[in-house]
Enzyme design. Structure first.
Site, short mmCIF file in Angstrom:
data_model
loop_
_atom_site.label_atom_id
_atom_site.label_comp_id
_atom_site.label_asym_id
_atom_site.label_seq_id
_atom_site.Cartn_x
_atom_site.Cartn_y
_atom_site.Cartn_z
N HIS A 88 0.48 -0.86 0.17
CA HIS A 88 0.38 0.00 -0.07
C HIS A 88 0.82 1.16 -0.03
O HIS A 88 2.09 1.66 0.76
CB HIS A 88 -1.15 0.40 1.17
CG HIS A 88 -2.12 1.14 1.90
ND1 HIS A 88 -3.29 0.88 0.92
CD2 HIS A 88 -1.89 2.41 2.08
CE1 HIS A 88 -3.78 2.15 0.63
NE2 HIS A 88 -2.91 2.65 1.24
N CYS A 89 0.70 2.35 -0.79
CA CYS A 89 1.88 3.33 -1.08
C CYS A 89 0.58 4.49 -1.10
O CYS A 89 -0.33 4.78 -1.23
CB CYS A 89 1.50 3.66 -2.56
SG CYS A 89 3.16 4.66 -2.86
N PRO A 90 1.74 5.32 0.35
CA PRO A 90 0.87 6.80 0.84
C PRO A 90 1.17 7.41 -0.80
O PRO A 90 -0.08 8.17 -0.11
CB PRO A 90 1.52 6.77 1.83
CG PRO A 90 3.15 5.83 1.88
CD PRO A 90 2.34 4.70 1.64
N ASN A 130 -1.68 6.87 -2.55
CA ASN A 130 -3.60 6.85 -1.37
C ASN A 130 -3.62 5.57 -2.47
O ASN A 130 -4.98 5.52 -1.91
CB ASN A 130 -4.10 7.92 -1.50
CG ASN A 130 -5.50 7.62 -0.43
OD1 ASN A 130 -4.97 6.73 0.62
ND2 ASN A 130 -6.07 8.34 -0.83
#
Length: 325
Positions: free
Chosen positions: A142-144, A147
């Protein structure tokens, strides 16, 4: 009323890194095109900028792909498993649901991977994202910064985003360098553009290094057909743990992500091979396969707050309840 407010605030906070990246991109465009405005560089700049923005948007707005209904428990089966804690009933339901599904990976105890929260049997390389609260096919991470979950549906876009972002930053760093040198030698006229040149060079150089290293790492992952999660925790097959279990060779590995046609490899258009539910595995000696030949015995391990396991010995098909990020 408090729960929706907390959820909304959480979504806003999780979007901050992506919004920051958008703001920096918009500012870099203003600083380079409006303030610096070197006409000779603008054509190449806009090509890189367009590809960077295109792949960035594809990564952000492509929803993660979820397992199909064949992997999900029927509603009445899910209710029955919640109402009745019987091992025999759970065994029967899970065996019935998993029958005919192309499943090669197991848990470390040799059990089927089952997501209690989503009430489904996880396909190979599928993981539950604690941020999105869904099971994602071929989840990488999951890549912030986007998002979003990076997985089967948008991994190609993510790679192109890293590649074009790296080239974009390198191009800016290289073309702004001489003006940056002039700044230190007081060769630039006194204007707001001086400060834009200064910060543009530093930020572009910093991101060029960090993005370049990250892009190189993901290129290595693609060449070996390993996801970020699998690099930290190797998948477990019928014959045991094997980080290179999906490695088919560099050329085949690249085709799985970018597709069979080289014409679309560098365009952020979906062309990955397969459906995300099953993946070819490398050949293994028949003597290594242990899971298919044993007896159907079941036992229960100690439960914890997050995970309870029902599994068999080498030779059983089991089920595991687990929460993964």
């Amino acid at each position: 009323m408090a729960v929706p407010v907390v959820r909304t605030l959480r979504h806003l906070v999780s979007a901050l890194p992506a919004l920051l990246l958008v703001a920096l991109t918009c500012w870099s465009y203003f600083a380079y095109v409006v303030q610096l405005c070197v006409v000779a560089y603008l054509l190449a700049y806009h090509i890189l900028f367009a590809m960077f923005i295109w792949s960035f948007c594809q990564t952000i707005f492509t929803p993660p792909k979820r397992p199909s209904k064949e992997y999900c428990l029927a509603p009445y089966d899910g209710e029955a498993m919640e109402a009745d804690g019987s091992i025999e009933l759970q065994k029967e339901i899970l065996k019935r649901t998993a029958k005919g599904l192309p499943l090669f990976t197991r848990t470390e105890s040799g059990a089927l991977r089952y997501c209690e929260r989503c009430q489904l049997i996880k396909p190979d390389r599928c993981h539950h994202c604690s941020v999105c609260d869904i099971c994602v096919l071929k989840m990488d991470h999951h890549c912030p910064w986007v998002n979003n979950c990076v997985g089967f549906s948008n991994y190609k876009f993510f790679l192109l985003f890293l590649g074009y972002a790296t080239l974009y930053c390198i191009f800016i760093t290289a073309t702004v360098l001489k003006y940056f040198i002039c700044y230190w030698e007081d060769g630039l006229p006194s204007s707001p553009a001086k400060f834009h040149v200064l910060f543009l060079f530093f930020i572009a150089a910093m991101f060029a290094v960090s993005l370049g290293l990250l892009f190189g790492y993901h290129c290595w992952l693609v060449s070996t057909n390993v996801s970020t999660l699998e690099a930290f925790r190797a998948p477990v097959f019928e014959y045991g743990s094997d980080r290179s279990g999906f490695d088919l060779g560099v050329r085949s590995n690249m085709r799985q992500v970018f597709g069979a046609s080289p014409r679309v490899w560098f365009l952020p258009i979906f062309s990955s091979v397969g459906d995300g539910l099953s993946f070819p595995v490398k050949s293994i000696p028949e003597s290594c396969s242990r899971l298919l030949g044993g007896e159907n015995t079941w036992e229960e391990e100690g439960n914890s707050n997050e995970e309870g396991t029902i599994f068999g010995n080498a030779g059983t098909v089991g089920v595991v309840f687990e929460s993964e990020s």
